[in-house]
Design a protein around this motif. Structure first.
Motif, short mmCIF file in Angstrom:
data_model
loop_
_atom_site.label_atom_id
_atom_site.label_comp_id
_atom_site.label_asym_id
_atom_site.label_seq_id
_atom_site.Cartn_x
_atom_site.Cartn_y
_atom_site.Cartn_z
N LEU A 149 0.61 -4.23 -8.98
CA LEU A 149 -0.25 -3.04 -8.91
C LEU A 149 -1.49 -3.24 -9.77
N GLU A 150 -1.28 -3.73 -10.99
CA GLU A 150 -2.41 -3.94 -11.90
C GLU A 150 -3.36 -5.01 -11.38
N ARG A 277 -2.37 3.18 -7.71
CA ARG A 277 -3.52 2.36 -8.11
C ARG A 277 -4.77 3.18 -7.97
#
Length: 300
Positions: A149-150, A277
């Motif tokens: 996700l990051e 996100r």
């Protein structure tokens, strides 16, 4: 009230009211007029009047009222299938014309233990309401999901956390459930020394909590199996080769919850967190709403 299905109906056929059908489905699924009344925000007496009207319309008795619950008659079971399909079709039609079209792709990450419980229903419902959106599902551990996700590789993830404080800045808590020790019914793994345990990899909150608890009570242990998926840990339990920290909702025969009598520490609750996100888009937000709803229904 029953009549032969071969009898011709004089005049135009009556139309079924979708609100009444929604009430009928709520009663059938909850087994109670009182619980159904809470779900549809009406009084039990109002629901009784709706069901009476529906029974008059179809000329069949639909429920048998017993001391603590109501159950469907055979005719009611038949109507339940039609009612569910009619309500879904109504939802699709209304969504098609009243909801703005949402398109695109949502990349959704989930651990296997969470996905197996809610994903089939979520994907089916989302496909009906947002047919132009493609959902790509990735299954993996919470730590791996968070990293992806990051990195911008996923738009929406479910992850587990040990405490509410750990997730305050990460996302929304959508489910809380006890974490317990699980073993095989009739098994002996829990009495072995050192205790054989099956765990996920480094960074999993279940792993950290289980090992810290065992250290606190002074129970000798060995990590017998490691798997990022619950299915791998469950296989070790079923073979009576290990015990494992497991969500209470997944402990079903032949698994059983192990009592404190075998010297295992309490593990408390764990949390399921939904994380977005930033800038993922409208389709991701819409799918997130379906996920939240699915967990809400899971708690009923």
């Amino acid at each position: 009230m029953s009549r032969s299905s071969s009898t011709a109906h004089a005049g135009p056929l009556p139309l079924l009211d979708t609100e009444v059908l929604r009430t009928f489905v709520a009663i059938a699924e909850s087994g109670s007029f009182t619980r159904a009344a809470q779900q549809v925000s009406r009084t039990p007496s109002a629901l009784s009047m709706q069901i009476k009207r529906l029974e008059d319309t179809v000329e069949q008795r639909l429920f048998v009222r017993e001391a603590r619950q109501v159950r469907l008659t055979p005719e009611g079971e038949v109507l339940l299938g039609y009612a569910r399909r009619l309500l879904k079709l109504n939802e699709e039609a209304v969504t098609r014309f009243l909801s703005p079209p949402v398109e695109g792709t949502v990349r959704f990450g989930t651990p296997d233990d969470l996905g197996s419980r809610i994903l089939p229903g979520v994907l089916a419902q989302f496909a009906r309401t947002h047919p132009a959106v493609q959902v790509d599902v990735v299954v993996g551990g919470s730590v791996a999901m968070q990293r992806r996700l990051e990195a911008g590789e996923l738009d929406l993830i479910l992850m587990t956390a040990g405490t509410a404080g750990q997730v305050a800045s990460q996302g929304e808590i959508v489910h809380t459930e006890p974490l317990v020790w699980a073993g095989r019914e009739g098994g002996v793994a829990a009495w072995r020394s050192p205790l054989p345990v099956a765990l996920a990899g480094q960074g999993c909150p279940w792993r950290d909590r289980a090992l810290a608890g065992l250290d606190d009570v002074g129970r000798a242990y060995r990590i017998a199996y490691t798997s990022e998926h619950c299915a791998g840990q469950q296989a070790a339990i079923l073979a009576d080769l290990a015990v494992a920290p497991f969500p209470l909702g997944l402990v079903r025969p032949p698994l059983r919850q192990l009592s404190r009598e075998v010297g295992l520490p309490a593990l408390g609750d764990y949390h399921v967190v939904l994380v977005h996100r930033s800038g993922a888009g409208e389709a991701s937000e819409e799918l997130a709403g379906h996920v939240v709803k699915a967990f809400r229904e899971l708690r009923r």
